[in-house]
Design an enzyme around this catalytic site. Structure first.
Site, mmCIF file in Angstrom:
data_model
loop_
_atom_site.group_PDB
_atom_site.id
_atom_site.type_symbol
_atom_site.label_atom_id
_atom_site.label_comp_id
_atom_site.label_asym_id
_atom_site.label_seq_id
_atom_site.Cartn_x
_atom_site.Cartn_y
_atom_site.Cartn_z
ATOM 1 N N ILE A 200 13.917 66.531 104.611
ATOM 2 C CA ILE A 200 12.258 66.377 105.432
ATOM 3 C C ILE A 200 12.817 66.182 107.219
ATOM 4 O O ILE A 200 12.100 66.283 107.720
ATOM 5 C CB ILE A 200 12.003 65.678 105.020
ATOM 6 C CG1 ILE A 200 11.437 64.006 104.304
ATOM 7 C CG2 ILE A 200 11.422 66.148 103.674
ATOM 8 C CD1 ILE A 200 10.877 63.491 103.979
ATOM 9 N N PHE B 127 7.223 65.953 98.367
ATOM 10 C CA PHE B 127 7.599 64.947 97.184
ATOM 11 C C PHE B 127 8.706 64.464 97.669
ATOM 12 O O PHE B 127 9.775 63.098 97.071
ATOM 13 C CB PHE B 127 8.554 66.016 95.489
ATOM 14 C CG PHE B 127 7.244 66.508 94.877
ATOM 15 C CD1 PHE B 127 6.297 65.594 93.738
ATOM 16 C CD2 PHE B 127 6.316 67.490 95.366
ATOM 17 C CE1 PHE B 127 5.712 66.469 93.400
ATOM 18 C CE2 PHE B 127 5.772 68.452 94.547
ATOM 19 C CZ PHE B 127 5.034 68.049 93.512
ATOM 20 N N THR C 79 2.620 56.310 95.875
ATOM 21 C CA THR C 79 2.459 56.230 94.188
ATOM 22 C C THR C 79 1.210 54.546 94.486
ATOM 23 O O THR C 79 0.826 54.450 95.212
ATOM 24 C CB THR C 79 4.403 54.985 94.084
ATOM 25 O OG1 THR C 79 4.539 54.285 93.640
ATOM 26 C CG2 THR C 79 4.331 54.387 95.453
ATOM 27 N N ASP C 80 1.853 53.944 92.994
ATOM 28 C CA ASP C 80 0.775 53.211 92.898
ATOM 29 C C ASP C 80 1.044 51.455 93.394
ATOM 30 O O ASP C 80 0.618 51.081 93.809
ATOM 31 C CB ASP C 80 0.677 52.790 91.785
ATOM 32 C CG ASP C 80 1.735 52.621 90.557
ATOM 33 O OD1 ASP C 80 2.533 52.845 91.065
ATOM 34 O OD2 ASP C 80 0.718 52.798 89.702
ATOM 35 N N GLU C 81 2.348 51.878 93.700
ATOM 36 C CA GLU C 81 2.761 50.487 94.276
ATOM 37 C C GLU C 81 2.575 50.106 95.945
ATOM 38 O O GLU C 81 2.761 49.130 95.936
ATOM 39 C CB GLU C 81 4.441 50.613 94.358
ATOM 40 C CG GLU C 81 5.164 50.228 93.175
ATOM 41 C CD GLU C 81 6.277 50.278 92.544
ATOM 42 O OE1 GLU C 81 7.472 49.409 93.673
ATOM 43 O OE2 GLU C 81 7.631 50.847 91.845
ATOM 44 N N TYR D 189 10.353 49.432 99.327
ATOM 45 C CA TYR D 189 10.713 50.697 99.019
ATOM 46 C C TYR D 189 8.941 50.979 98.889
ATOM 47 O O TYR D 189 8.154 51.864 99.353
ATOM 48 C CB TYR D 189 10.835 51.263 97.691
ATOM 49 C CG TYR D 189 9.708 52.659 96.835
ATOM 50 C CD1 TYR D 189 10.314 53.474 97.434
ATOM 51 C CD2 TYR D 189 9.117 52.042 95.433
ATOM 52 C CE1 TYR D 189 9.701 54.517 96.448
ATOM 53 C CE2 TYR D 189 8.436 52.841 95.305
ATOM 54 C CZ TYR D 189 8.370 54.687 95.725
ATOM 55 O OH TYR D 189 8.024 55.156 94.766
ATOM 56 N N LYS E 96 6.128 53.289 101.650
ATOM 57 C CA LYS E 96 5.871 54.554 100.481
ATOM 58 C C LYS E 96 4.374 54.496 101.507
ATOM 59 O O LYS E 96 3.538 55.466 101.497
ATOM 60 C CB LYS E 96 6.035 54.546 99.580
ATOM 61 C CG LYS E 96 6.886 55.134 99.024
ATOM 62 C CD LYS E 96 6.738 56.400 99.000
ATOM 63 C CE LYS E 96 5.870 57.272 98.731
ATOM 64 N NZ LYS E 96 6.111 59.171 99.015
#
Length: 342
Positions: free
Chosen positions: A59, A80, A133-135, A159, A163
């Protein structure tokens, strides 16, 4: 009409593409860098469909992405593409910053340039859907309510920080430039074609190969588990009906402690493919040193997407994990192939 799906050879992206062609003949352009967790076999029979075009690039490759926009004129981008394994981000955060932050920035800029050149219905109908993500929300205490879309961001790993940064970029490109964006934040995914480094596929394959089943710390870290096909159904729903600029949390309503997940996998393997010596696979469980900064609990409040868009998961954890174990038992050659090449 065409969709551009980035990270299409990865676990969740490939599921989206396969599922898309079960419901539609709309062309898809797949973009994937084919890093260690991306493999063309995840796209299976859809890879050679005439409506499917695969482009091997990242990307962050502005020239490749710009060429896709110019040639295929997609009506939507579904992003994604991401580095996603926390352990790897701890050992080497640079790749996560490059892909998840810089790559998302470059993809946004290509999308903005393309969108600015559109007119009329094509411009009004364009969408940029960012999968997160929920993280990014950090960690929860046992008594805390699940994460909602209004929770503040408190990422705790390289990570999740990368995000979170990408989410903020997507939000900013909407509010500053007007780019028509949608963001989804999901809980832990599981299911077929998951590269065997994450907990569930790793434990299945280690069990079958007579290896230890590593469980971090005391194994009481709690995750909300979401079957991957439910997740991609949710993304399709958001793409079709989501309100521009909004975030939708997609969760499975399945909070489980890691040790309980591993024990359930062992019980299913004991039933479906018992060990030759008759001993339970659970004897292979081994508690190992916890990873640094390990978040204790994640849980997603998915009421908004159910209330506003009518989505809810189809699979319970019990039905989804059985399907997952059965798939890995039937596809051990796939695991051997993708792990041998890395």
């Amino acid at each position: 009409m065409t969709l551009l799906v980035t990270g299409s050879a990865g676990f969740i992206g490939s599921c989206y593409v396969r599922q898309h062609f079960e419901h539609s003949a709309e062309p898809v352009v797949s973009l994937d860098a084919l890093t260690y967790a991306g493999h063309l076999s995840t796209l299976g029979p859809v890879l050679k469909r005439p409506e499917h075009t695969f482009v091997h690039a990242s990307i962050g490759d502005i020239h490749a992405v710009r060429a896709i926009f110019e040639k295929h004129k997609p009506r939507a981008v579904l992003n994604f593409a991401a580095e996603s394994h926390v352990d790897r981000s701890i050992l080497g955060p640079g790749e996560f910053i490059e892909t998840n932050v810089v790559g998302t920035y470059r993809l946004l800029e290509c999308a903005r340039e393309y969108w600015n050149g559109l007119e009329g219905e094509a411009k009004a109908g364009f969408r940029f859907l960012h999968v997160s993500t929920d993280e990014v929300y950090g960690t929860l205490k046992p008594e805390d309510a699940p994460f909602s879309e209004t929770n503040r961001y408190e990422p705790n790993s390289p990570y999740s920080a990368s995000k979170a940064a990408s989410d903020h970029l997507v939000r900013a490109w909407h509010h500053t430039y007007g780019l028509p964006v949608l963001t989804t934040n999901c809980s832990n995914n599981y299911g077929p074609y998951h590269f065997p480094e994450k907990l569930i596929p790793l434990c299945i394959m280690n069990a079958l190969n007579g290896k230890q089943l590593p469980v971090y710390g005391d194994g009481q870290q709690i995750r909300d588990w979401l079957f991957v096909e439910d997740h991609t159904r949710g993304i399709r729903t958001v793409l079709e009906n989501g309100v521009l600029g909004e975030t939708y949390n997609i969760g499975g309503w399945n909070e489980k402690a890691n040790i309980d997940v591993v024990k359930l996998i062992c019980a299913l393997l004991d039933e479906l493919q018992p060990r030759a010596d008759g001993v339970s696979y659970s004897t292979q469980i081994a508690f190992v040193t916890d990873r640094p900064g390990h978040d204790r609990r994640y849980a997603i409040d998915a009421r908004k997407i159910q209330r506003e868009l009518g989505w809810k998961p189809v699979e319970t954890f019990e039905t989804g994990i059985r399907k997952t174990v059965q798939w890995y038992l039937a596809n051990q050659a796939w695991v051997a192939e993708v792990t041998a090449e890395r």
